[in-house]
Design an enzyme around this catalytic site. Structure first.
Site, PDB file in Angstrom:
ATOM      1  N   HIS A  56       0.971  -1.055   0.027  1.00 38.56           N
ATOM      2  CA  HIS A  56       0.089  -0.026   0.150  1.00 38.56           C
ATOM      3  C   HIS A  56       0.889   0.987  -0.135  1.00 38.56           C
ATOM      4  O   HIS A  56       1.485   1.462   0.958  1.00 38.56           O
ATOM      5  CB  HIS A  56      -0.940  -0.064   1.040  1.00 38.56           C
ATOM      6  CG  HIS A  56      -1.754   1.341   1.295  1.00 38.56           C
ATOM      7  ND1 HIS A  56      -2.564   1.705   0.294  1.00 38.56           N
ATOM      8  CD2 HIS A  56      -1.795   2.419   2.310  1.00 38.56           C
ATOM      9  CE1 HIS A  56      -3.234   2.763   0.643  1.00 38.56           C
ATOM     10  NE2 HIS A  56      -2.706   3.334   1.630  1.00 38.56           N
ATOM     11  N   ASP A  58       0.957   5.002  -0.303  1.00 40.33           N
ATOM     12  CA  ASP A  58       0.295   6.273  -0.391  1.00 40.33           C
ATOM     13  C   ASP A  58       1.256   7.420  -1.172  1.00 40.33           C
ATOM     14  O   ASP A  58       2.438   7.329  -1.126  1.00 40.33           O
ATOM     15  CB  ASP A  58       0.511   7.021   0.904  1.00 40.33           C
ATOM     16  CG  ASP A  58      -0.185   6.301   2.169  1.00 40.33           C
ATOM     17  OD1 ASP A  58      -1.561   6.057   1.827  1.00 40.33           O
ATOM     18  OD2 ASP A  58       0.032   5.638   3.262  1.00 40.33           O
ATOM     19  N   ASP A 180      -7.634   1.698   2.372  1.00 42.97           N
ATOM     20  CA  ASP A 180      -7.160   2.381   3.442  1.00 42.97           C
ATOM     21  C   ASP A 180      -8.148   3.776   3.401  1.00 42.97           C
ATOM     22  O   ASP A 180      -8.086   4.368   4.594  1.00 42.97           O
ATOM     23  CB  ASP A 180      -5.789   2.960   3.032  1.00 42.97           C
ATOM     24  CG  ASP A 180      -5.267   3.476   4.375  1.00 42.97           C
ATOM     25  OD1 ASP A 180      -5.572   3.384   5.411  1.00 42.97           O
ATOM     26  OD2 ASP A 180      -4.119   4.344   4.336  1.00 42.97           O
ATOM     27  N   HIS A 430      -6.073   9.692  -0.637  1.00 48.19           N
ATOM     28  CA  HIS A 430      -6.865   9.804   0.481  1.00 48.19           C
ATOM     29  C   HIS A 430      -6.066  10.388   1.856  1.00 48.19           C
ATOM     30  O   HIS A 430      -6.651  10.472   2.890  1.00 48.19           O
ATOM     31  CB  HIS A 430      -7.287   8.370   1.082  1.00 48.19           C
ATOM     32  CG  HIS A 430      -6.261   7.406   0.959  1.00 48.19           C
ATOM     33  ND1 HIS A 430      -5.883   6.504  -0.081  1.00 48.19           N
ATOM     34  CD2 HIS A 430      -5.458   6.953   2.036  1.00 48.19           C
ATOM     35  CE1 HIS A 430      -4.802   5.735   0.269  1.00 48.19           C
ATOM     36  NE2 HIS A 430      -4.767   6.018   1.733  1.00 48.19           N
TER      37      HIS A 430
END
Length: 989
Positions: A56, A58, A180, A430
């Site tokens: 994951h 970001d 997420d 996000h």
């Protein structure tokens, strides 16, 4: 229509060719085994455990997007995306059974550009064999609470287009993957369904909701994400992952983890295979108890993992081997490398019915006193800047089309829309527009948007030069909201160009900083325009600080044609003292021909609102309050308020002031009551002559914290409307959802936070209503809001907090800058509309679109060339009221991407919730449409080739599909909430 082909390539070489062929680099591959064909075999009599290796990544959070990619600033967080992709590819090549999924196309795009041609070919082979699979596929994994649907569609489109152009059909994701984001919006599910995804997986939902779903085996469901689109158009199978997006406890083998590796040498004393196998079997069987089929999924990875992929894969290889060896001893557990799409395929083949959900997954709490509802408002200045940037991008895209090739390289140099498009895509992340990043990362997002707009300014100037025939330099004033524009402050004669990106004519108020006291304004036809001069308010002087020195504001209303511009000439007539003097006594009312706003003469506060056309009148009081942000010393919990979490330490907010000092200005253009509550809270209540909405321009900050109390500042509207604990919010700017205090539609809420647990995201509008009256509030950015008391609506405007909330960001939400060292000052607008409920949508939907897609202003100094074209519309006529032109952008040299949408829900309006037909050949004034082909929403598949899994809901007969045929290839019909996407082959007339 284009000839059918097995892969859709965005370059559009085949459009309208009528020849079955495959573009260069995308030839048909008979050996392709990607997608569902690449899935490993499962065992129908066993519990199949799908291990999904993933990372994951970001696109900015604790570090900037660049720092994350390169592995810079590892003192903040150890993370380097380029090394993750290097390592994963290397490890996938060592074992054909291994699988990996990747999500964030913005990162992959950067990495791909740096690879050699041989490495690119190797990666293509891995993709074609399904060993490397893309899921989601957007430029980023977007936030779902604070994003606007138009920006979400854009960022998904550019990510999926890159995958299409690079890998063809094997690069197309089958699964949406939002592991997420902090709560999940119904509109996102609807968009994903229309983009062709077969399913959707996420990691976070409310802890009470999860407990109920685990008990009922309802962690996998069918989400019916629209009440207007005919099922299954917006139906999306949705799965809730068992461990967020982390591996089961004890089975993390990344270099960032501390779990023991599998030690399988029997000659060593610390051999642990038996222990690992037994713990894994226990974890698998425990997980299977709360899911519905004999298939379960385990996410084997986490944040920025697989930088040394050998650690993960070496242990996963062993885990699969040793667990499956137990089948010879009677074990019924089968473990395999898998992907979300392979797992989804097994659920689909189970041929079961699934629970149906029609609401959304807001608000999200991860414990009793930890509601993630603060980020709905966090970093309000960044949220506004993102919204303005979206509007600027749409204008830039449109003018690139309307101006032709000269837009990109013309009189003022080389401009582009791509820089802003990618900056906007990153901003949807996000931890970007959500406001949950570190301050230096928020600054980086803003810089990227500013750089993108600079590139677009060149393009817009080139386009307008071509359309107007004028070579005059164009000036853009980006600080008009605080009365800063050097040209208008100093020039005695200038012109204003107003570009309208909407498909209908708009009237828009313009306020320009000036130093004169009388001006003449003429429109494109040479007719005089009523204008007035007002003194710059004290609040504006304080917030602009040293950036501008105008004493006055020139105020007038402009009108711009659909998808076009109109020009206004402004000339100074008189210098001297201000011509308008304020009244300092409290007003009793202001009104125009549509509305009357009344005030309490003793307090200077709003007291009522009347719609003079419909004879409606409501009591309406408005004031500002703040909640104390918890500092973690509450009896119930140590949870603090922070960037993510809203946790007031009292259910009763503190009133900023019971009275306001007022000034009132009234003239033929505008009436405004300037209210001063405290040195850090002020407001202007404004009513323009032709407006059906009241404007509340609020200015908040610097929020004082010398009392060591963090503050969550709200404005609250208290009315006589009988709401029965209901209010309504939009979902990502589109469909409206009903909210009820202390209530969740699909589970019994145990109330623990009476304020934060009732906050919901407001993206563009919210309203309260009863049988006779509806008060709608249109916002200029995403904000959090609630209706705590009947007849009341509160909206959070600003947050300044002194503690971290322990969700990873590691710093307090305490914004300041060099210009505002004592704390950030934020200014914004709310628009209030009072209508009967039956017709309210006819007013508030166009109003909200006008705020989202506002006119673009540009200025030129002195007199214009007499041959200048002063007015232009890119459309032959205004679009029907129900139709919104969502996208018009250049796709390649010969084609443009067009999206048209029906902007009303099926139940909203008797007049507007009807099907509408538009003729594409009669749409544009300067473009000949030579060919048309329809795409899915994300423009990565031909519409007629988009095939999705069919799912059956529980306790409901399968609805009959309505089928409609357009009367011709040129005439297209839009039904409520429908978005249709087209590639048009065009030439200039």
């Amino acid at each position: 229509m284009a000839a059918s082909c097995h892969c859709f390539v965005a370059g559009l070489l085949l459009l309208f060719s009528g020849v079955l062929s495959f573009p260069v680099g995308q030839e048909k591959r008979d050996a392709t085994t990607c997608g569902y064909q690449s899935c490993h075999a499962t065992k129908p009599t066993m519990l199949n455990v799908h291990l999904v290796p993933h990372t994951h990544d970001d696109v900015g959070w604790l570090k900037t997007v660049d720092q994350y990619f390169y592995g810079d600033r590892n003192n903040i967080q150890h993370a380097g995306v380029q090394y993750i992709l290097d390592s994963v590819v290397d490890q996938l090549l060592k074992n054909p059974d291994r699988r990996f999924i990747y999500v964030e196309t913005g990162f992959f795009y950067r990495w791909w550009k740096q690879q050699s041609s041989s490495m690119q070919q190797t990666v293509k082979q891995l993709v074609n064999q399904g060993r490397l699979e893309f899921v989601n596929g957007g430029w980023c994994m977007s936030d779902e609470a604070t994003t606007h649907y138009s920006a979400v569609i854009d960022q998904m489109t550019i990510g999926l287009r890159f995958l299409n152009e690079t890998f063809g059909i094997c690069g197309r994701p089958r699964v949406a993957w939002h592991i997420d984001p902090f709560g999940h919006a119904r509109e996102h599910a609807s968009l994903f369904a229309q983009m062709g995804y077969d399913g959707f997986f996420f990691g976070r939902l409310d802890y009470q909701d999860r407990a109920r779903r685990m008990n009922a085996k309802e962690q996998e469901l069918l989400w019916r994400a629209s009440d207007s689109l005919t099922p299954p158009m917006a139906d999306l199978f949705t799965g809730i992952l068992p461990n967020g997006y982390n591996p089961p406890e004890g089975f993390c083998w990344d270099q960032l983890c501390t779990d023991d590796p599998i030690r399988d040498d029997t000659d060593l004393e610390d051999y642990n295979v038996d222990d690992v196998v037994q713990r894994f079997l226990h974890a698998a069987k425990t997980q299977a108890l709360v899911y519905k089929t004999n298939h379960i999924i385990m996410t084997m990875g986490s944040d920025f993992q697989y930088e040394n992929a050998n650690l993960w894969y070496k242990n996963l290889d062993k885990l699969i081997r040793y667990v499956n060896d137990q089948q010879g001893n009677g074990s019924n557990v089968n473990v395999l490398y898998s992907t979300p799409s392979c797992y989804l395929q097994e659920l689909h083949q189970a041929n079961l019915t699934w629970p149906l959900k029609t609401d959304d997954f807001f608000p999200y709490a991860d414990s009793a006193h930890s509601f993630w509802t603060g980020y709905f408002t966090s970093r309000p200045a960044l949220k506004r800047y993102e919204r303005i940037s979206n509007s600027n991008l749409q204008s830039c895209n449109q003018l690139e089309v309307l101006g032709g090739p000269v837009s990109r390289k013309g009189l003022f140099g080389q401009g582009d829309s791509e820089t802003l498009r990618k900056a906007m895509a990153v901003a949807q992340h996000h931890d970007a527009v959500s406001g949950t990043e570190k301050q230096h990362v928020a600054n980086d997002y803003a810089k990227r948007l500013a750089k993108g707009w600079q590139h677009c300014q060149v393009l817009v100037s080139n386009s307008l030069a071509s359309l107007t025939g004028s070579s005059a330099e164009r000036i853009y004033c980006d600080y008009l909201n605080v009365s800063v524009c050097p040209l208008t402050e100093s020039s005695s004669k200038f012109s204003l160009s107003v570009y309208n990106p909407l498909g209908r004519s708009v009237t828009w108020p313009v306020r320009l900083p000036v130093n004169g006291t009388a001006y003449a304004v003429t429109d494109a036809q040479g007719k005089p325009v009523d204008c007035q001069v007002l003194p710059v308010s004290r609040a504006t002087q304080e917030v602009r600080r040293s950036r501008g020195f105008a004493k006055n504001e020139l105020v007038f209303q402009v009108r711009a044609p659909p998808l076009g511009y109109s020009s206004y000439s402004v000339s100074l007539l008189q210098d001297g003292p201000p011509s308008s003097s304020p009244q300092h006594q409290a007003p009793t009312s202001i009104q125009n021909k549509f509305l009357q706003v009344t005030f309490d003469p003793d307090t200077g506060l709003l007291s009522g609102l009347s719609n003079l056309e419909t004879k409606q009148t409501i009591k309406l009081s408005q004031n500002f309050y703040w909640y104390n942000g918890s500092n973690g010393n509450n009896v119930e919990s140590l949870q603090t308020s922070g960037a993510y979490i809203f946790r007031p330490n009292s259910s009763t907010p503190v009133m900023v002031s019971s009275k306001a000092r007022v000034e009132i200005f009234q003239n033929s253009v505008v009436q405004e009551v300037r209210q001063w509550f405290t040195p850090w809270v002020s407001q202007v209540v404004r009513l323009y002559a032709d407006s059906k909405a009241v404007e509340l321009e609020w200015t908040v900050g610097p929020v004082p914290v010398s009392d060591e109390q963090g503050k969550e500042v709200i404005t609250r509207l208290d009315t006589s409307i009988k709401t029965a604990e209901l209010f309504y919010t939009d979902s990502n700017g589109r469909e409206v959802l009903q909210r009820k205090k202390d209530f969740r539609p699909t589970w019994q809420l145990k109330k623990t936070e009476p304020i934060a647990g009732n906050y919901y995201p407001i993206n563009s509008r919210a309203f309260i209503k009863d049988d006779t009256d509806q008060l709608t509030v249109v916002t200029d950015r995403s904000q959090g809001g609630a209706s705590i008391s009947n007849g009341s609506l509160e909206i959070m405007l600003h947050r300044r907090l002194l503690h971290d909330d322990y969700r990873g960001v590691g710093e307090a939400l305490n914004e300041w800058s060099e210009l505002f060292p004592d704390g950030l000052v934020v200014r914004g607008r709310l628009l209030l509309s009072l209508e009967p409920p039956a017709t309210a949508a006819d007013a508030h939907r166009p109003l909200a679109q006008q705020v989202v897609s506002q006119p673009l202003l540009s200025f030129t100094d002195g007199d214009l060339n007499p041959n200048t074209r002063l007015e232009f519309s890119g459309l032959q006529a205004s679009l029907p009221p129900a139709v919104h032109l969502l996208t018009l952008s250049q796709w390649d040299q010969e084609s443009v991407l067009l999206r048209l949408e029906h902007q009303f829900q099926s139940w909203e309006s008797k007049a507007s919730s009807q099907p509408v037909t538009v003729n594409l050949q009669k749409l544009f004034s300067t473009l000949d449409v030579l060919g048309v082909s329809e795409l899915n929403l994300s423009a990565n598949q031909w519409k007629d080739e988009m095939k999705r899994y069919d799912w059956s809901p529980e306790k409901e007969e399968k609805p009959l599909l309505k089928t409609f045929e357009d009367p011709s290839v040129w005439e297209i019909t839009l039904r409520p909430m429908e978005i249709r996407t087209f590639l048009l082959r065009v030439t200039f007339k």
